[in-house]
Design a protein around this motif. Structure first.
Motif, PDB file in Angstrom:
ATOM      1  N   TRP A  57      -8.320   2.334  -9.117  1.00 30.33           N
ATOM      2  CA  TRP A  57      -7.285   3.165 -10.206  1.00 30.33           C
ATOM      3  C   TRP A  57      -5.924   2.917  -9.756  1.00 30.33           C
ATOM      4  N   ALA A  58      -5.727   3.201  -8.245  1.00 28.19           N
ATOM      5  CA  ALA A  58      -4.257   3.333  -7.860  1.00 28.19           C
ATOM      6  C   ALA A  58      -3.805   1.916  -7.883  1.00 28.19           C
ATOM      7  N   TYR A  59      -4.566   1.019  -7.724  1.00 27.21           N
ATOM      8  CA  TYR A  59      -4.131  -0.544  -7.800  1.00 27.21           C
ATOM      9  C   TYR A  59      -3.783  -1.114  -9.312  1.00 27.21           C
ATOM     10  N   ASN A  60      -4.407  -0.639 -10.141  1.00 27.28           N
ATOM     11  CA  ASN A  60      -4.193  -0.981 -11.546  1.00 27.28           C
ATOM     12  C   ASN A  60      -2.967   0.093 -12.176  1.00 27.28           C
ATOM     13  N   ARG A  61      -2.910   1.242 -11.496  1.00 24.10           N
ATOM     14  CA  ARG A  61      -1.820   1.786 -12.233  1.00 24.10           C
ATOM     15  C   ARG A  61      -0.368   1.196 -11.397  1.00 24.10           C
ATOM     16  N   TRP A  62      -0.658   0.466 -10.239  1.00 23.64           N
ATOM     17  CA  TRP A  62       0.833   0.131  -9.554  1.00 23.64           C
ATOM     18  C   TRP A  62       0.766  -1.325 -10.518  1.00 23.64           C
ATOM     19  N   ASN A  82      14.908 -10.908  -1.751  1.00 25.45           N
ATOM     20  CA  ASN A  82      15.850  -9.940  -2.251  1.00 25.45           C
ATOM     21  C   ASN A  82      15.171  -8.468  -2.334  1.00 25.45           C
ATOM     22  N   PRO A  83      15.892  -7.523  -1.440  1.00 24.67           N
ATOM     23  CA  PRO A  83      15.219  -6.253  -1.391  1.00 24.67           C
ATOM     24  C   PRO A  83      15.245  -5.465  -2.610  1.00 24.67           C
ATOM     25  N   ASP A  84      16.026  -6.051  -3.642  1.00 29.69           N
ATOM     26  CA  ASP A  84      16.189  -5.064  -4.795  1.00 29.69           C
ATOM     27  C   ASP A  84      14.893  -5.353  -5.711  1.00 29.69           C
ATOM     28  N   ARG A  85      14.206  -6.459  -5.422  1.00 30.17           N
ATOM     29  CA  ARG A  85      13.204  -6.620  -6.488  1.00 30.17           C
ATOM     30  C   ARG A  85      11.692  -6.854  -5.827  1.00 30.17           C
ATOM     31  N   LEU A  86      10.683  -6.545  -6.496  1.00 29.17           N
ATOM     32  CA  LEU A  86       9.295  -6.524  -5.860  1.00 29.17           C
ATOM     33  C   LEU A  86       9.261  -8.112  -5.089  1.00 29.17           C
ATOM     34  N   PHE A 137       0.665  -1.209  -0.229  1.00 31.16           N
ATOM     35  CA  PHE A 137      -0.066  -0.070  -0.059  1.00 31.16           C
ATOM     36  C   PHE A 137       0.875   1.107   0.063  1.00 31.16           C
ATOM     37  N   GLY A 138       2.090   1.180   0.590  1.00 31.83           N
ATOM     38  CA  GLY A 138       2.938   2.238   0.648  1.00 31.83           C
ATOM     39  C   GLY A 138       3.147   2.789  -0.844  1.00 31.83           C
ATOM     40  N   GLU A 139       3.492   1.984  -1.781  1.00 32.91           N
ATOM     41  CA  GLU A 139       3.666   2.272  -3.195  1.00 32.91           C
ATOM     42  C   GLU A 139       2.246   2.435  -3.707  1.00 32.91           C
ATOM     43  N   ILE A 140       1.388   1.649  -3.620  1.00 30.42           N
ATOM     44  CA  ILE A 140      -0.102   1.926  -4.384  1.00 30.42           C
ATOM     45  C   ILE A 140      -0.662   3.138  -4.152  1.00 30.42           C
TER      46      ILE A 140
END
Lengths: 414, 210, 120
Positions: free
Chosen positions: A152-157, A106-110, A52-55
């Protein structure tokens, strides 16, 4: 790691490693040579609230965004999504729930992409359709504006952040903010062309959902024109008045998943939606299969008595139902004769799509399909991936898969 | 986190004595019974395979279905008693060489909770240990009737009060702690001492759920 | 069938478990209330690691004589639960708690002095 068991007793279990947890699934995959079979999982999940922090920053309306961002901040007292009571983890018995946070990535990837690859590789799944978890309750939100904003936010993310990190192994049927037909159309028009978007998902857990309402016709038309799918994803809602007499979660869960699809599928068929949008592939997701013969028989029976209530139908309702698609999980393998009959009634060879629902508690492995004794090889290959290959245009990942797609008449090119 | 012990993968258990190793090798090839048992399932599987090749729907007999359902129950376990293919496979392996025991993982019970005991509890634990030791030596008179009565009374009060207040814990640490006979005699003695009948106990348990 | 050495009895505390592979077989060995129990580690449902999940007391629903319910309670009997989907097995028999016909393959354990063997 210690887990709390009965009466506060502590039991030690290993920290979660999906690959290790699914080692026996990997063995099944090797034994059955699943690498030679294109396997598409049309319903797998992630826990989008962990992102959610990103979405949430993708929300358009600044006031709505302020509400949810503040609700999630330290000390915030609000909640983003409606929730319903439930015990999916069975009191900790399904250990991947309480142990979820202990799994290292790995913290570098989702993280979701890495976890997804682990379970897909173990099961022999080539592609999976990524669906959210908490967002399946978005239809219970009393504010339709908020539902639109969250979808909308979820679809963009999903399309801008998540899918590009999955090496093409995941695709999506994006969330339609169904309470807002205009907003739904805007989503289709904005995101429909983006890579990895195979279709659209309506969460069916809603207090009121008139799938036949004139306001939606332009949405269905837009999806049909794009050659995409429309999926109805079910869920449980223990808080719904229908299920308030259920005193055990098992009852609300077992009935709930089937109930919402029974309800909306019936409305869909009776209102002649299949006649109106004959080229729109409709998928009914995560309700199991046992409900389908039940609904077919019920509506066929009444259709013969009350044809004037559904004059758009030119054939029996069950015939339209036989032309729609169904995800396989959670497949009720209890009475093999009944299951065989169900497969015949739904024309499973051409309409059934394998789904794992991983990591949820009642996931199914590809071997649940592969090991069925009454299936032909063609049916096996079609259900596991051949039919989904045609629907979502997913390329085979090796030559053996391609040859199998050709052999069973499913290949539509890379 | 797992203890280092729990994370030690792929250890091989070393045979305890050369004698047991020899025994292992000698007994390993015996798998014939399982193979025989699985013959019926193989027939069913062959039928299915033949039909699969021809892409026709498979008509299974009732017996075939029973074998399939059995196989489902057995899971994919290659050790299942009706799992013909697996048994045959292991038999071959066993003929070639004695199976190795590979320790995949050790999962210890929960790490002990070093719960701090207060002074009275420490005394209680030490006293109980002393009594157990005396009893083990056969000293039935280690505790006088008066001392036993005083202790039993105090424990009854404190245990009963804890249960009623919601602080529930089992009265004994485990099933092995005392015998069934010990429990019968003690419960009977307690009921008699309080002038209670067994039916009253049953009625009270029904009403209260404790 | 042969005796396979799997460890020293003194290394097992009550509640400890060990998962071993012997040829094609995977076996979970439990120490519970002073006894050893060994079962196939392949769940009879979809093949999950049946012996590697939570151990938890069996749940019962208590009824009064007039058939009214006193609700759900933990008993003193122990189950182990497949972590994939929650199939619950009786620690002492390996039977599924709601259908006793569904039974994990049980392996005998032999203890010779401090050495523990599984017959597999």
């Amino acid at each position: 790691m210690d887990l709390i068991s009965d009466r506060g007793r502590r039991v030690q279990v290993e920290e979660l490693n999906t690959t290790k947890l699914l080692a026996h699934a990997a063995k099944q995959s090797r034994d059955n040579k699943f690498d030679e079979v294109l396997i598409v999982d049309v319903d797998a999940h992630h826990y989008e609230n962990e992102n959610f922090g990103e979405i949430l920053p993708f929300m358009e309306n600044e006031v709505m965004k302020q509400l949810v961002m503040a609700a999630r901040s330290k000390g915030g007292r609000g909640s983003v999504l409606p929730s319903t009571p439930g015990f999916q983890d069975m009191g900790g018995r399904v250990t991947r729930y309480p142990l979820r946070a202990s799994e290292k990535t790995n913290p570098d990837r989702l993280r979701d992409a890495q976890l997804g690859e682990r379970w897909m590789d173990a099961m022999g799944v080539d592609y999976s359709c990524l669906f959210p978890t908490g967002m399946l309750n978005v239809g219970l939100h009393p504010q339709k504006e908020m539902e639109f904003e969250l979808c909308w936010a979820y679809n963009r993310w999903v399309t801008e952040v998540a899918l590009p990190q999955t090496n093409g192994r995941m695709f999506t049927q994006l969330c339609l903010p169904f309470s807002d037909p205009e907003g739904s159309l805007r989503c289709v028009e904005t995101f429909g062309h983006r890579p990895g978007v195979g279709g659209w998902m309506v969460t069916t857990v809603r207090p009121k959902m008139p799938v036949y309402d004139n306001a939606y016709m332009k949405v269905y038309r837009a999806i049909e024109e794009r050659g995409q799918t429309l999926a109805f994803h079910s869920g449980p809602s223990w808080g719904d008045h229908t299920f308030q007499s259920c005193n055990r979660f098992i009852s609300a869960h077992a009935l709930g998943f089937s109930w919402y699809n029974i309800l909306h599928c019936t409305n869909w068929v009776v209102n002649g939606m299949n006649e109106r949008f004959p080229k729109l592939p409709v998928i009914w997701i995560e309700a199991g299969l046992a409900w389908i013969p039940f609904v077919m028989q019920r509506i066929d029976h009444e259709f013969m008595l009350r044809p004037s209530e559904c004059p758009l139908l030119k054939r029996k309702p069950s015939e339209y139902m036989r032309e729609m698609y169904y995800s396989s999980q959670p497949m009720e393998i209890q009475d093999m004769d009944a299951l065989e009959c169900t497969f015949r009634m739904i024309d499973a060879e051409n309409t059934l799509l394998y789904a794992s629902d991983y990591p949820h508690w009642d996931f199914d492995l590809p071997s649940t399909i592969w090991d069925l004794p009454f299936l032909t090889d063609r049916a096996r290959h079609n259900i596991l991936g051949g039919t989904a290959h045609k629907l979502f245009k997913l390329p085979p990942r090796n030559e053996a898969q391609k040859q199998n797609l050709i052999k069973y008449g499913n290949y539509i090119g890379n | 986190m797992s203890s280092p012990k729990a994370r030690a993968p792929k250890q091989t258990a070393k045979s305890a004595t050369p004698k047991s190793a020899a025994k292992t090798a000698a007994k390993a090839p015996a798998k014939k019974t399982a193979v025989k048992k699985a013959a019926a399932k193989k027939v069913a599987a062959k039928k299915v395979a033949a039909k699969r090749r021809s892409n026709e729907p498979v008509a299974l007999s009732g017996e075939d279905k029973v074998h399939f359902v059995k196989a489902i129950w057995e899971g994919v376990s290659k050790g299942g008693k009706d799992s013909g293919k697996a048994s045959a496979k292991s038999a071959k392996t066993a003929k070639a060489k004695a199976p190795q025991v590979e320790i995949l993982r050790r999962i210890p019970a929960a790490a002990p909770q070093n719960k701090k005991q207060n002074a009275l509890s420490q005394k209680g634990l030490a006293f109980a240990a002393e009594l157990e030791a005396a009893f083990a030596k056969g000293e039935l008179e280690a505790l006088s009737p008066e001392a036993t009565q005083a202790l039993m009374g105090a424990i009854c009060k404190i245990y009963g009060a804890n249960q009623e207040s919601g602080n529930k814990y089992p009265i004994l640490s485990g099933r092995m702690a005392v015998t069934g006979t010990d429990v019968m005699i003690t419960c009977g003695g307690l009921l008699k001492a309080a002038d209670l009948q067994v039916f009253e106990l049953g009625m009270w348990q029904s009403w209260t759920g404790i | 069938m042969a005796e396979q050495f799997v460890g020293k009895a003194s290394e097992f505390k009550d509640g400890d478990r060990q998962i071993v592979r012997i040829g094609e077989q995977e076996i979970g060995i439990f120490k519970h209330e002073g006894e050893f129990y060994a079962y196939s580690n392949f769940c009879l449902h979809q093949g999950g690691p049946a012996c590697e999940g939570l151990t938890i007391a069996r749940v019962e629903e208590r009824l009064r004589d007039d058939k009214t319910s006193m609700g759900l309670h933990f008993t003193n009997d122990m189950n182990f639960v497949c972590p994939w989907h929650g199939y619950e097995y009786d620690m002492k028999t390996g039977e599924h708690v709601s259908n006793r016909k569904i039974k994990l393959r049980k392996y005998n354990i032999v203890q010779k002095g401090n050495d523990v063997y599984v017959i597999a």
